[in-house]
Structures are given as C-alpha cells and as structure tokens.
Enzyme design. Structure first.
Site, PDB file in Angstrom:
ATOM      1  N   LYS A  41      58.449  79.183  58.346  1.00  0.00           N
ATOM      2  CA  LYS A  41      57.833  80.623  58.044  1.00  0.00           C
ATOM      3  C   LYS A  41      56.441  81.007  58.973  1.00  0.00           C
ATOM      4  O   LYS A  41      55.881  79.947  59.702  1.00  0.00           O
ATOM      5  CB  LYS A  41      57.460  80.802  56.464  1.00  0.00           C
ATOM      6  CG  LYS A  41      58.814  80.931  55.823  1.00  0.00           C
ATOM      7  CD  LYS A  41      58.564  81.402  54.421  1.00  0.00           C
ATOM      8  CE  LYS A  41      60.057  81.514  53.767  1.00  0.00           C
ATOM      9  NZ  LYS A  41      59.923  82.264  52.556  1.00  0.00           N
ATOM     10  N   ARG A  75      63.983  74.085  50.206  1.00  0.00           N
ATOM     11  CA  ARG A  75      64.952  74.887  50.826  1.00  0.00           C
ATOM     12  C   ARG A  75      64.388  74.836  52.669  1.00  0.00           C
ATOM     13  O   ARG A  75      63.309  75.493  52.993  1.00  0.00           O
ATOM     14  CB  ARG A  75      64.975  76.287  50.395  1.00  0.00           C
ATOM     15  CG  ARG A  75      65.992  77.267  51.154  1.00  0.00           C
ATOM     16  CD  ARG A  75      66.118  78.706  50.382  1.00  0.00           C
ATOM     17  NE  ARG A  75      66.917  79.660  50.907  1.00  0.00           N
ATOM     18  CZ  ARG A  75      66.735  80.211  51.853  1.00  0.00           C
ATOM     19  NH1 ARG A  75      65.582  80.399  52.509  1.00  0.00           N
ATOM     20  NH2 ARG A  75      67.831  81.036  52.395  1.00  0.00           N
TER      21      ARG A  75
END
Length: 348
Positions: free
Chosen positions: A289, A324
């Site tokens: 991210k 995840r």
C-alpha cells in the site's frame, strides 16, 4: 472506555498467576492495558482490570477469549496463529496486479492454487478494484469475473473468500464454492448484502470505511483515529450480530489506506492490538500500500516487498489472525521464522 494490550512478554512462566494473559488464544502474552476514552491515558496491570467496571470486564473477556476455528465445509481455518490470505485479483485495473489474470479463469485459478501450495490458508478473489478513483463495475460483469475462478479453486480444494461489496456477486461466489465474504464497505454499500450473509451463514470480513457508500476513500479528519475506527467497527459488529451473524464468524479489518493519512495509518498499525477487544478475529490488509512508498522514497508498487513483509510481521506481533498479502512465498517464510522464535520463547 477502550483498552489496548501493552507490555507484551515472551512467555508467562516467570510471572505470578494472573499477572500476564494470552491474547485471543494466540501466541502473544501481555501484562497490562492502556486505558483511553475517559480522561488522560493510563496503564493498568491486567490483574487490576476487575476493578475498572463492567465495560472493562467485557473488553477483557473479549481480549482473552480464544478465537474458535472456522469450519467451512471440509476445510478449517485456524485462528490461533497468523495465517496468510492471498490476494487474487481478476480485474483489469487493480493498483498492484490488475490485468494479470483478466479473462482467463483457468490461469487465475492456477495462480491461486500456486499461492495455496506456497502456504496461503485462504485465497481472496476480487473482481472490482477498490483503488482510489476506480470505475464502478457492473455487478453481472463482476460476478462473471469471479465465479468461474472461485469454482475452480473450490473444486481443487482451496478455501476461498470473495472480495466484493455487491450482494449478487456474493451470491454467485458463494454458490460457486466461496466460504467467506470480504466486504470493504462492511455490508453498507448494498442494502441486500447483510441479508445474503445472514442467509448463507458465511463468515464475513467487515472493513472500516469512512464513506462506504462512496467507495471508502473520502478523507476524514480524526481526533483519535484508533479509537474512532474501533468505535465504528464495534457498532458494525453489533449490528451484524443483531441481524443474526454469530460473532465468532465475524472478522474485522481497520481499513489501512482507505480514507486515512500516513499518520492515521501508522497510528492504526501501532494500535492494532486494540481491535481484539471487539471479540472477533482481525485481518490486516497493508500489502504494497501507499504508506510503504511514502516511507521509502516513493517506491513504486512493485518495489514494496520489504515494507509489506515488515507490516505483516507487525501484524503478527499484534496478534492479527489474517494477513492479506500479494507476496505469499515471502510472507509465509517470514511468518515461519517468526513462529519459530515464538515457539522457542514459549518453551523457556
């Protein structure tokens, strides 16, 4: 009142009875709580929590209760240790790997099975990008993307979750063999989504979103981002439980990167242990991210492996049950080394 476990210890053996407790039935032990939400921050030993009132007793019970494994058909997902949920996008435009498996269900399923073979406990299949500015995908197109992949994976023996906010896509994926629903809008985008989850009996992952109807990327100014995200998720969990979903089948996700600044994301990562107070398993989805690039000279998506593994280990240290990730092989290896260190610590 909110509690956050602090003063983590390697093992309980050197401490008096009741001085340290186990976090959510996992591999971590802690000795105190940081108390917030009522006056100045303070730290209280876990042995003294009984004197803090009913709210503290409820949270303490949630922190210290083991998370039961999820029985999903012939598969069982253990929640007493950190597990990898592998990201499998079948989209043309996801921020990291969009287009890699577009219009080729067989290749996508083969990639998913390779991730399962590398140690992923769960394959999370998504057919719509949730990056900022992504175009809305028509629900029938999204279902056509994910259902054939889910069916192939489930038939091959993989445990599958479907990453969607749309009730028809949930129905199609569950019918194809998915076992879990992962909704970035916490079942608030589609009015039918909660009913689909209740009727199916499937476990559900509820992610914090500051604007679930608008896609989750509206910027909000937080006074206390960890506390406010906790309160929002607590309200969503209570609503979903009241509708008929067993709390033991609810997983929460603080929504790293969704409508949050770099400072907000870092605060949430440092405060992850608080979310066990919801009495649910916790998912951390921070792989590749933007915050990693922001902390590493604007590294592009494909150069964020080191940061992704670092955040996965941060999650493991905080007792997170599901990580995840895109990079399964590297994350599984890091967790195996981490687990070896924990096992050694726990035998003295």
């Amino acid at each position: 009142m909110r509690l956050r476990p602090v003063h983590f210890v390697d093992a309980p053996f050197a401490y008096p009875d009741g001085a340290v407790v186990r976090l959510a039935g996992g591999l971590q032990w802690f000795a105190a709580y940081e108390i917030s939400g009522e006056g100045p921050l303070r730290v209280v030993p876990v042995a003294d929590v009984a004197g803090l009132g009913d709210r503290a007793a409820l949270l303490h019970a949630r922190f210290t209760s083991p998370r039961a494994p999820l029985a999903l058909g012939e598969r069982v997902l253990r929640l007493d240790q950190p597990q990898v949920a592998a990201i499998l996008n079948v989209t043309p435009d996801s921020f990291s790997d969009g287009g890699a498996h577009r219009d080729d269900p067989a290749a996508a399923a083969a990639a998913g099975m390779a991730m399962a073979g590398a140690g992923a406990a769960l394959i999370d299949v998504g057919g719509e990008s949730t990056r900022p500015g992504a175009a809305l995908v028509w629900e029938e197109d999204e279902a056509r993307r994910v259902a054939p992949v889910v069916e192939r994976l489930a038939r091959a023996g993989a445990l599958v979750s479907v990453d969607t906010r749309k009730a028809p896509v949930m129905e199609a994926a569950l019918a194809a063999g998915a076992g879990i629903v992962n909704d970035v809008s916490a079942l608030l985008w589609d009015e039918r989504a909660l009913d689909v989850v209740v009727r199916s009996g499937a476990p559900v992952i509820l992610m914090h979103s500051p604007d679930p109807k608008a896609g989750g990327h509206g910027r909000v100014t937080y006074d206390d981002v960890v506390g406010e995200v906790f309160d929002w998720l607590e309200a969503r969990v209570e609503a979903v439980v009241a509708a008929g979903v067993d709390r033991a089948r609810v997983i929460v996700d603080p929504g790293i990167g969704f409508g949050k600044s770099l400072a907000d994301n870092l605060a949430l990562l440092n405060g992850l242990a608080m979310f066990h107070g919801l009495g649910c398993a916790v998912m951390l989805a921070a792989s590749r991210k933007r915050l990693i690039g922001a902390l590493s000279n604007e590294a592009p998506v494909e150069q964020r492996l080191g940061g992704s593994v670092a955040l996965a280990l941060k999650g493991a240290e905080a007792g997170v049950q599901l990580l995840r990730v895109h990079d399964v092989v590297e994350t599984v290896q890091a967790l195996r080394v981490w687990r070896g260190l924990r096992d050694r610590a726990l035998v003295g």
